[in-house]
Motif scaffolding. Structure first.
Motif, PDB file in Angstrom:
ATOM      1  N   VAL A  86      -4.341  13.533   1.814  1.00 27.20           N
ATOM      2  CA  VAL A  86      -4.134  12.572   2.885  1.00 27.20           C
ATOM      3  C   VAL A  86      -2.769  11.933   2.641  1.00 27.20           C
ATOM      4  O   VAL A  86      -2.546  11.316   1.600  1.00 27.20           O
ATOM      5  N   VAL A  87      -1.862  12.136   3.571  1.00 27.89           N
ATOM      6  CA  VAL A  87      -0.508  11.580   3.445  1.00 27.89           C
ATOM      7  C   VAL A  87      -0.530  10.172   4.039  1.00 27.89           C
ATOM      8  O   VAL A  87      -0.926   9.983   5.196  1.00 27.89           O
ATOM      9  N   VAL A  88      -0.146   9.190   3.210  1.00 33.03           N
ATOM     10  CA  VAL A  88      -0.208   7.786   3.622  1.00 33.03           C
ATOM     11  C   VAL A  88       1.151   7.119   3.446  1.00 33.03           C
ATOM     12  O   VAL A  88       1.973   7.559   2.651  1.00 33.03           O
ATOM     13  N   GLU A  89       1.352   6.055   4.210  1.00 29.78           N
ATOM     14  CA  GLU A  89       2.555   5.224   4.107  1.00 29.78           C
ATOM     15  C   GLU A  89       2.160   3.960   3.346  1.00 29.78           C
ATOM     16  O   GLU A  89       1.308   3.194   3.803  1.00 29.78           O
ATOM     17  N   LEU A  90       2.759   3.766   2.177  1.00 27.75           N
ATOM     18  CA  LEU A  90       2.433   2.623   1.331  1.00 27.75           C
ATOM     19  C   LEU A  90       3.517   1.557   1.425  1.00 27.75           C
ATOM     20  O   LEU A  90       4.698   1.878   1.527  1.00 27.75           O
ATOM     21  N   GLU A  91       3.084   0.306   1.364  1.00 31.44           N
ATOM     22  CA  GLU A  91       4.014  -0.819   1.275  1.00 31.44           C
ATOM     23  C   GLU A  91       3.957  -1.339  -0.149  1.00 31.44           C
ATOM     24  O   GLU A  91       2.909  -1.785  -0.605  1.00 31.44           O
ATOM     25  N   SER A  96       8.743   0.611   1.485  1.00 29.93           N
ATOM     26  CA  SER A  96       7.674   1.527   1.880  1.00 29.93           C
ATOM     27  C   SER A  96       7.973   2.923   1.353  1.00 29.93           C
ATOM     28  O   SER A  96       9.125   3.277   1.116  1.00 29.93           O
ATOM     29  N   MET A  97       6.911   3.685   1.153  1.00 34.48           N
ATOM     30  CA  MET A  97       7.070   5.055   0.678  1.00 34.48           C
ATOM     31  C   MET A  97       5.912   5.896   1.171  1.00 34.48           C
ATOM     32  O   MET A  97       4.826   5.399   1.439  1.00 34.48           O
ATOM     33  N   THR A  98       6.184   7.169   1.313  1.00 37.48           N
ATOM     34  CA  THR A  98       5.169   8.125   1.712  1.00 37.48           C
ATOM     35  C   THR A  98       4.650   8.799   0.461  1.00 37.48           C
ATOM     36  O   THR A  98       5.428   9.213  -0.396  1.00 37.48           O
ATOM     37  N   THR A  99       3.343   8.894   0.348  1.00 43.53           N
ATOM     38  CA  THR A  99       2.732   9.582  -0.778  1.00 43.53           C
ATOM     39  C   THR A  99       1.486  10.306  -0.292  1.00 43.53           C
ATOM     40  O   THR A  99       0.980  10.026   0.789  1.00 43.53           O
ATOM     41  N   GLY A 100       1.010  11.216  -1.084  1.00 45.38           N
ATOM     42  CA  GLY A 100      -0.215  11.930  -0.763  1.00 45.38           C
ATOM     43  C   GLY A 100      -1.301  11.563  -1.749  1.00 45.38           C
ATOM     44  O   GLY A 100      -1.017  11.322  -2.922  1.00 45.38           O
ATOM     45  N   ILE A 101      -2.525  11.495  -1.276  1.00 40.47           N
ATOM     46  CA  ILE A 101      -3.662  11.264  -2.167  1.00 40.47           C
ATOM     47  C   ILE A 101      -4.619  12.439  -2.032  1.00 40.47           C
ATOM     48  O   ILE A 101      -4.940  12.868  -0.929  1.00 40.47           O
ATOM     49  N   VAL A 102      -5.041  12.981  -3.164  1.00 37.80           N
ATOM     50  CA  VAL A 102      -5.959  14.108  -3.174  1.00 37.80           C
ATOM     51  C   VAL A 102      -7.377  13.566  -3.081  1.00 37.80           C
ATOM     52  O   VAL A 102      -7.767  12.677  -3.842  1.00 37.80           O
ATOM     53  N   VAL A 103      -8.140  14.077  -2.107  1.00 35.37           N
ATOM     54  CA  VAL A 103      -9.543  13.681  -1.925  1.00 35.37           C
ATOM     55  C   VAL A 103     -10.405  14.933  -1.879  1.00 35.37           C
ATOM     56  O   VAL A 103      -9.914  16.029  -1.602  1.00 35.37           O
ATOM     57  N   ALA A 158       3.393   2.723  -9.089  1.00 32.37           N
ATOM     58  CA  ALA A 158       4.299   2.539  -7.957  1.00 32.37           C
ATOM     59  C   ALA A 158       5.726   2.856  -8.377  1.00 32.37           C
ATOM     60  O   ALA A 158       6.457   3.527  -7.667  1.00 32.37           O
ATOM     61  N   SER A 159       6.122   2.414  -9.567  1.00 34.14           N
ATOM     62  CA  SER A 159       7.463   2.713 -10.076  1.00 34.14           C
ATOM     63  C   SER A 159       7.650   4.202 -10.262  1.00 34.14           C
ATOM     64  O   SER A 159       8.695   4.762  -9.954  1.00 34.14           O
ATOM     65  N   ALA A 160       6.618   4.872 -10.782  1.00 29.93           N
ATOM     66  CA  ALA A 160       6.696   6.319 -11.006  1.00 29.93           C
ATOM     67  C   ALA A 160       6.811   7.069  -9.687  1.00 29.93           C
ATOM     68  O   ALA A 160       7.459   8.112  -9.608  1.00 29.93           O
ATOM     69  N   LEU A 161       6.197   6.538  -8.636  1.00 25.03           N
ATOM     70  CA  LEU A 161       6.231   7.196  -7.331  1.00 25.03           C
ATOM     71  C   LEU A 161       7.532   6.982  -6.602  1.00 25.03           C
ATOM     72  O   LEU A 161       7.877   7.760  -5.711  1.00 25.03           O
ATOM     73  N   MET A 162       8.251   5.924  -6.919  1.00 29.61           N
ATOM     74  CA  MET A 162       9.512   5.622  -6.222  1.00 29.61           C
ATOM     75  C   MET A 162      10.584   6.576  -6.757  1.00 29.61           C
ATOM     76  O   MET A 162      11.440   6.196  -7.550  1.00 29.61           O
ATOM     77  N   LEU A 163      10.492   7.809  -6.340  1.00 28.82           N
ATOM     78  CA  LEU A 163      11.379   8.854  -6.871  1.00 28.82           C
ATOM     79  C   LEU A 163      12.822   8.670  -6.464  1.00 28.82           C
ATOM     80  O   LEU A 163      13.722   9.140  -7.141  1.00 28.82           O
ATOM     81  N   ASP A 164      13.050   8.005  -5.348  1.00 32.94           N
ATOM     82  CA  ASP A 164      14.416   7.839  -4.852  1.00 32.94           C
ATOM     83  C   ASP A 164      15.191   6.764  -5.591  1.00 32.94           C
ATOM     84  O   ASP A 164      16.399   6.679  -5.474  1.00 32.94           O
TER      85      ASP A 164
END
Length: 165
Positions: A86-91, A96-103, A158-164
């Motif tokens: 599930v691709v979600v937009e996180l604040e 904001s960032m786009t990430t995917g969550i495996v379900v 969150a820091s690990a996900l902020m790849l940019d």
């Protein structure tokens, strides 16, 4: 029930995408969901938290992938053909960032009314451990745990996900 609980549960009403993890039902606000995609090969990224599985290339954009089973301490299992991302937009504080969550599987989109939602019980565990729970939705087929997906991530994740950055 606290006096302000009806206000909080009314604020939580709305449309939720429901999904399954280890036979339990969860829901996230539909406005957070960008899309649902099938599982695909995930490229691991060294030195990230265990719940961060890596990244995928989604139509030319690299997005990080989080495994909610690992995040919630649920034992891993082989993905079935119903598993998806599930691709979600996180604040987050960094933006904001786009990430995917495996379900394990996606169930349906439900319109949940305020009177169907009860506040999360006090589980008697460390403060902040369940802050991501908006409430418990009572539906015809059971209870669904409604989550604030923005609060599911810890600061480290969150820091690990902020790849940019």
């Amino acid at each position: 029930m606290a006096k302000d609980s009806p206000t909080k549960t009314n604020a939580a009403q709305g449309k939720y995408l429901t999904f399954t993890l280890a036979d339990e039902q969860y829901g996230i606000g539909i406005l957070k969901v960008k899309e649902i995609i099938g599982t695909m090969p995930i490229t691991p990224v060294p030195r990230t938290p265990d719940s961060i599985k890596g990244v995928v290339n989604l139509r030319g954009k690299v997005i990080p992938i989080m495994d909610l089973r690992t995040k919630f301490g649920i034992p891993s299992q082989q993905h079935t053909d119903r598993a998806c991302i599930v691709v979600v937009e996180l604040e987050q504080p960094g933006g904001s960032m786009t990430t995917g969550i495996v379900v394990d599987s996606v169930s349906e989109v439900l319109n949940i009314q305020g009177e169907q939602i009860e506040p999360a019980p006090d589980f008697g565990i460390e403060s902040g451990a369940t802050d991501y729970i908006i409430g418990m939705a009572k539906t015809d087929d059971g209870v669904k745990i409604l989550m604030d997906i923005d609060k599911v991530l810890s600061g480290t994740e969150a820091s690990a996900l902020m790849l940019d950055t």
